[in-house]
Write a protein that holds these residues in place. Sequence first.
Motif, PDB file in Angstrom:
ATOM      1  N   PRO A  76       0.824  -1.220   0.000  1.00 26.68           N
ATOM      2  CA  PRO A  76       0.000   0.000   0.000  1.00 26.68           C
ATOM      3  C   PRO A  76       0.853   1.262   0.000  1.00 26.68           C
ATOM      4  O   PRO A  76       1.838   1.353   0.734  1.00 26.68           O
ATOM      5  N   ALA A  77       0.460   2.223  -0.848  1.00 27.34           N
ATOM      6  CA  ALA A  77       1.172   3.511  -0.857  1.00 27.34           C
ATOM      7  C   ALA A  77       0.790   4.327   0.378  1.00 27.34           C
ATOM      8  O   ALA A  77       1.626   4.963   1.007  1.00 27.34           O
ATOM      9  N   GLU A  78      -0.478   4.265   0.721  1.00 23.47           N
ATOM     10  CA  GLU A  78      -0.965   4.983   1.904  1.00 23.47           C
ATOM     11  C   GLU A  78      -1.056   3.985   3.057  1.00 23.47           C
ATOM     12  O   GLU A  78      -1.395   2.825   2.849  1.00 23.47           O
ATOM     13  N   GLY A  79      -0.799   4.458   4.259  1.00 19.18           N
ATOM     14  CA  GLY A  79      -0.866   3.565   5.422  1.00 19.18           C
ATOM     15  C   GLY A  79      -2.295   3.137   5.754  1.00 19.18           C
ATOM     16  O   GLY A  79      -3.259   3.764   5.324  1.00 19.18           O
ATOM     17  N   THR A  80      -2.369   2.045   6.527  1.00 16.23           N
ATOM     18  CA  THR A  80      -3.661   1.504   6.960  1.00 16.23           C
ATOM     19  C   THR A  80      -3.707   1.607   8.479  1.00 16.23           C
ATOM     20  O   THR A  80      -2.677   1.421   9.140  1.00 16.23           O
ATOM     21  N   SER A  81      -4.869   1.839   9.049  1.00 16.65           N
ATOM     22  CA  SER A  81      -4.934   1.981  10.511  1.00 16.65           C
ATOM     23  C   SER A  81      -4.625   0.634  11.169  1.00 16.65           C
ATOM     24  O   SER A  81      -4.867  -0.436  10.591  1.00 16.65           O
TER      25      SER A  81
END
Length: 470
Positions: free
Chosen positions: A52-57
Amino acid sequence: MAGLDPEDWSGIRAMGHQMLDALFDRMEHVGEGPVWRPMPQAARDELRTGFPAEGTSLEELHERFTELVIPYGNGNTHPGFMGWVHGAGTPVGMLAEMLAGGMNANCGGRSHAANEVEREVIRWALSMVGMPEDGSGCLVTGSSMANFISIITASRARDPSLRRHGVGQSRMVGYAATTAHGCLPRAFDLAGFGSEALRRVPVTGDHRMDLAALRQMITEDRQSGLVPFMVAGTAGTVDCGAIDDLQGIEAIARENGLWFHVDAAFGALACLSSRLKAQLSGIEKADSLAFDFHKWAQVPYDAGCVLVRNRELHAAAFAQSLDYLTREARGLASGAPWFCDFGPDLSRGFRALKVWMTLGHYGSQRMGQMVEECCDVAQHLARRVQATPGLVLLAPVTLNIVCFGIEGLSDQDVSELVQDLHESGVAAPSTTRINGRLAVRAAIVNHRTTTVDTDRMLDAVIALAADRRG
Ligand SMILES: Cc1ncc(COP(=O)(O)O)c(C=O)c1O
């Protein structure tokens, strides 16, 4: 907050408590539900998100872990797991893993407390098997690596020039019984000698190394120009748990100037039982020894251990002198020898904490008792096999492994029956070959396995066999 640390410490703290509670719930009820279940394709596909390019909670990741990972585990924490040689872990070990993660120590070297914990654990291990306390050792991934380190140490002790010049056309050979674990020939392969340089000694009817054959092979090999350098005995063979005559092998090793190695991957723990330890007599004379804390000692994976009687020879096989790793007299770079001097790894995690906490919490007496309890469960299972028409015990039960055949079924049928058993979720034994015949193999390494679990497994085998016989 700089770097990767959270902005909201209270949020991650609450999340951590929630994760821990979920893990305790799972461990408390570990025997409920199936031993193993196949992971559906949909769950495998759901894990394939790409990087993932963006983080995940963390909440979402934990949810995915709970739904997609934890239900499809290996099963070895469940009391119905009796396959291969797997330890089951404990809540104590689980907590220790977390504490070690919090410290994030690099135990390759330098002067810090995590290394002192590992040194203490190595002293405990030496005393457990009766080796001298000035021996050396280190924690590694498992017995495969511990056996490999032992072969490297033994061969370099015999010919130190191997380190610079390689094995070339070396004619060096070692010996182990045909029943020795596959990691030993692989160690010879990885060490450059080739797997055939580990000469396989036949076994007698009791599945132990034939010592007359060993003697004869050494003599004949010398006459044909080979250079014997080591012999490995096994304390607890992987297929049926037999223990080689370690005293006898040691005597032959000394007569012939050979290094005496013992692979005691799980058997070493039997040294903690006053009832069982006589069977391992001679283990204390080993020049090197491989065993695992992650097997019968129930420490979470991974935690193997190599012990070497002569610490100078151990270090001589691995230590290097490098400008960027200078050992100083004081300061952080002091504390030589470093653990990277005793094996191929430079960066090493803090494996010692989970060993120290598990053995420290239960103590040697309780651990010895647990080992005996596993052997008692195995004896119960063996008696039931012998009392059941249509089942046949295929090897004596020396420690904790029961191998049995099923009359009227082909090897293919037995193999499929065990696959059915796994998929039923009732129990998870494995298979092996004993004297050429496919055996159902139950290894009672799991401290949670009781006679209720082995009875359930056997009842399921009997029912599945009846179905197959039609
Ligand atoms: C006798 C023996 N030696 C070596 C090994 C390899 O140990 P590990 O899986 O920890 O590398 C095993 C594993 O079951 C074993 O039973």
